[in-house]
Design an enzyme around this catalytic site. Structure first.
Site, PDB file in Angstrom:
ATOM      1  N   LYS A 197      -4.334  -6.295 -18.481  1.00 12.08           N
ATOM      2  CA  LYS A 197      -5.455  -5.715 -17.742  1.00 12.08           C
ATOM      3  C   LYS A 197      -5.828  -6.603 -16.565  1.00 12.08           C
ATOM      4  CE  LYS A 197      -8.909  -2.871 -17.161  1.00 12.08           C
ATOM      5  NZ  LYS A 197      -8.510  -1.585 -16.581  1.00 12.08           N
TER       6      LYS A 197
ATOM      7  N   ASN B  65      -5.604 -20.413 -21.291  1.00 12.72           N
ATOM      8  CA  ASN B  65      -5.207 -19.326 -20.382  1.00 12.72           C
ATOM      9  C   ASN B  65      -4.808 -19.979 -19.068  1.00 12.72           C
ATOM     10  OD1 ASN B  65      -6.021 -17.559 -22.301  1.00 12.72           O
ATOM     11  ND2 ASN B  65      -7.662 -16.621 -21.119  1.00 12.72           N
TER      12      ASN B  65
ATOM     13  N   HIS C 115      14.788  10.839   4.703  1.00 12.38           N
ATOM     14  CA  HIS C 115      15.425   9.573   5.098  1.00 12.38           C
ATOM     15  C   HIS C 115      15.947   8.798   3.893  1.00 12.38           C
ATOM     16  CE1 HIS C 115      14.145  10.208   9.183  1.00 12.38           C
ATOM     17  NE2 HIS C 115      12.924  10.477   8.734  1.00 12.38           N
TER      18      HIS C 115
HETATM   19  C1  G6P Z   1      -3.344  -5.104 -13.401  1.00 13.17           C
HETATM   20  C2  G6P Z   1      -4.000  -3.860 -13.986  1.00 13.17           C
HETATM   21  C3  G6P Z   1      -4.179  -2.803 -12.906  1.00 13.17           C
HETATM   22  C4  G6P Z   1      -4.981  -3.372 -11.750  1.00 13.17           C
HETATM   23  C5  G6P Z   1      -4.345  -4.654 -11.205  1.00 13.17           C
HETATM   24  C6  G6P Z   1      -5.273  -5.356 -10.246  1.00 13.17           C
HETATM   25  O1  G6P Z   1      -2.039  -4.821 -13.030  1.00 13.17           O
HETATM   26  O2  G6P Z   1      -3.207  -3.340 -15.038  1.00 13.17           O
HETATM   27  O3  G6P Z   1      -4.849  -1.676 -13.431  1.00 13.17           O
HETATM   28  O4  G6P Z   1      -5.070  -2.428 -10.725  1.00 13.17           O
HETATM   29  O5  G6P Z   1      -4.089  -5.571 -12.277  1.00 13.17           O
HETATM   30  O6  G6P Z   1      -6.379  -5.830 -10.960  1.00 13.17           O
HETATM   31  P1  G6P Z   1      -7.821  -6.036 -10.395  1.00 13.17           P
HETATM   32  O7  G6P Z   1      -8.633  -6.443 -11.580  1.00 13.17           O
HETATM   33  O8  G6P Z   1      -7.722  -7.139  -9.374  1.00 13.17           O
HETATM   34  O9  G6P Z   1      -8.287  -4.764  -9.796  1.00 13.17           O
END
Ligand code: G6P
Length: 611
Positions: free
Chosen positions: A606, A103, A506
């Site tokens: 996620k 990863n 605007h």
């Molecule tokens: C991804 C997820 C969002 C989340 C964002 C920030 O885009 O799909 O749902 O708000 O990351 O992630 P975090 O874990 O830092 O809140």
């Protein structure tokens, strides 16, 4: 994003790996693979497939056909090279002896690739990860650990690696730098995983690897080393998440389950923090001495967590009278931010692993600012690197589109604003007590909102065939619109944009036409009449209007809008929390009618662990 699982024990590894990977599906991925050491052939058996994990699962008959008790598995979210069988992980070295799951991003992979190709080593994939597998083999002369160490000296970038070698079938090597990796301690078996959810079915004892650490797992032991390769002994901690918290529990989707869990999540988040009529937050950052010197607040986050910051700014400034700035982490880290030891930097992150947010946190700390983080995942990197962490305790959130993490983050930030105001003497006793009572009533009010879910469902038929939507609102309703429109576009793939109502004239009003749906947010009482004027304005240009307001204003709004959703009347502090739920449900039912893959929307992850 990508997910890692590794197992070494006495049972057949492949079914355990596949099950672990299925628990990581929610992170977002586009291909999957496993490598298992096969005792009979003395070689690594590697199987990979583009597309859903089910494809690999079916191909391997759930792992039944793959014999061996040590293996590594991966779900890949493509960065370098298209999603395909060949680009999936595990990536193997030229001889097939060394397999790697990864990863992160190996930043100098082109350089490594050019060097190794020059040494006559052919590459098969387009991935950065293959360079790691080939490099380890290049340095390998019978001592895997030494080869990994040498390779790491040449690799730049971020990585969590799981390494398996056919010559050392009794060990898995794990390495972490700027990408999470967890060690799981079982009975006669051990695990690696990028996320605790992968381990829930097997062990509760885990330790979180720190940056620069390396671990050698055997069946009965995990030996860890620090950056200098000195042996260290991490302390395992017990995970208290239940396995059913990571299962659908009768709901069609995790997203709906998590929406419905919000009252309970809010209870878990708020009730331990309100004791004997006082909010309780004291800690390394949140103390009277710091508050008295604090000049300003800076909130940093990505995605929905950023939207929490936008809403929280209104509360924090109103209650504490201290200036608050909100920035996207990806901007903050490169903007030469003006923060110092008298700035409170609040970092918000559900996963606690978002790479940009992590980098922003480090930048803030480098500049001397105390960092307070609001995090859901216990033990995550952001939590561990902050000066003080406040956990949201929302439980595991599996659906990519966040729901209960958003509302608990916002509830926590709002309660924190109230606590600060109390300490700074900027709130009256009466208002403070009334607000605290409001927080205690919030879970029940959330239940009331969710009980209207069938009504909200009925509005989805108005939205599912639209090609474009605007979410308009002012002040707290604008912040709410940002989150509402993000939910809609994330899971239904309908173009949805949030606009501050006052700005409509605007620019965006030119886009309003017959087919446009405007979701008009008018929960904020002080500006309700302005919300009404904006509805009239867009209706006059042919838009269909679905409004959201509070119960007491429903009738007035119903006279002009085509449909009205409501939340109970509540203090301003609670409006964007309660208001989020109907918008989550509205997006959910719209996506359901459109037949979208709600829990795993296309192209999204996620937890975004690359820049
Ligand atoms: C991804 C997820 C969002 C989340 C964002 C920030 O885009 O799909 O749902 O708000 O990351 O992630 P975090 O874990 O830092 O809140």
């Amino acid at each position: 994003m990508c997910g890692i699982v590794g197992y070494i024990g006495r049972e057949q590894a492949a079914p355990i790996l596949l099950e672990g990977l299925s628990r990581l599906e929610y992170r977002g991925y586009d291909s999957a693979g496993v490598a298992v050491f096969d005792n009979e052939t003395g070689a690594l058996a590697v199987h990979k497939a583009g597309g859903r994990l089910q494809v690999l699962h079916d191909r391997l008959r759930g792992g039944a056909d793959l014999h061996g008790t040590a293996g590594i598995g991966h779900t890949r979210w493509a960065t370098h090279g298209a999603p395909s069988d060949v680009n999936s992980h595990p990536q193997v070295s030229r001889s097939g002896r060394i397999a790697v799951v990864h990863n992160g991003i190996i930043e100098n992979y082109s350089e490594l690739r050019a060097y190794l190709t020059g040494q006559g080593i052919p590459f098969r994939s387009e991935t950065d990860t293959e360079a790691a597998a080939q490099l380890i083999e290049y340095f390998y002369s019978g001592d895997l650990l030494a080869a990994v160490e040498k390779a790491l000296q040449r690799i730049q970038g971020s990585y969590a690696l799981g390494i398996l070698c056919a010559d050392c079938p009794d060990q898995i090597i794990a390495v972490r730098k700027d990408n999470p990796l967890i060690l799981g301690y079982g009975d006669g078996c051990n695990f690696i995983a990028s996320d605790v959810t992968a381990l829930l079915g097997h062990t509760r004892q885990v330790s979180y690897m720190e940056d620069g650490e390396l671990a050698v797992l055997t069946r009965d032991r995990i030996q860890c080393y620090n950056r200098q390769m000195q042996p260290i002994q991490p302390k395992p901690v017990a995970i208290d998440w239940e396995i059913d918290a990571a299962e659908k529990g009768g709901y069609e989707h995790f997203m709906l389950k998590e929406i419905m869990e919000q009252p309970e999540a809010l209870r878990r988040c708020l009730s331990p923090r309100i004791r004997n009529g006082e909010a309780v937050f004291e800690g390394a950052v949140l103390n009277q001495a710091f508050l008295e010197t604090m000049r300003r607040i800076h909130i940093v986050a990505c995605g929905s967590s950023y939207h929490v910051g936008v809403a929280g700014k209104y509360h924090l400034e109103r209650l504490t009278r201290r200036p608050v700035e909100v920035n996207l982490s990806s901007e903050f880290r490169y903007m030469d931010p003006i923060v110092d030891e008298r700035t409170l930097v609040i970092v918000i992150s559900q996963s606690g692993e978002t790479l940009d947010t992590m980098a922003a946190l480090r930048e803030a700390r480098r500049l001397g600012a105390p960092v307070l983080s609001l995090v859901n995942v216990v033990g995550s990197s952001i939590a561990r690197e902050s000066d003080q962490v406040l956990y949201t305790w929302a439980g595991p959130e599996i659906a990519v589109a966040t729901t209960k993490a958003y509302t608990t983050q916002l509830a926590l930030l709002s309660l924190l604003a109230l606590w600060m105001a109390r300490r700074l003497n900027t709130v009256s006793d009466e208002a403070y007590q009334a607000a605290l009572a409001g927080f205690q009533a919030l879970p029940e009010q959330m239940e009331a909102v969710l009980s209207r879910r069938e009504e909200i469902r009925s509005f989805a038929s108005q939205s599912s065939s639209r090609s474009s939507m605007f979410f308009i609102g002012r002040n707290l309703d604008y912040a709410l619109g940002l989150e509402g429109s993000l939910k809609m576009k994330e899971i239904s793939y309908i173009h949805a944009e949030a606009y501050a109502s006052g700005e409509l004239k605007h620019g965006s009003i030119s886009l309003i036409e017959q087919d446009t749906l405007v979701v008009a947010l008018g929960t904020y009482g002080r500006l309700f009449s302005k919300a009404v004027s904006n509805v009239v304005e867009v209706k006059a240009r042919g838009a269909g209007v679905l409004a959201l307001t509070t119960d007491s204003r429903k009738e007035e709004m119903a006279r002009i809008a085509d449909g009205v959703m409501t939340i109970p009347d509540a203090d301003d502090l609670f409006l964007p929390i309660l208001g989020a739920a109907p918008l989550q449900l509205f997006a959910y039912y719209t996506a359901l009618l459109r037949g979208c893959d709600i829990d795993k929307p296309r192209n999204l992850a996620k937890s975004v662990t690359v820049e």
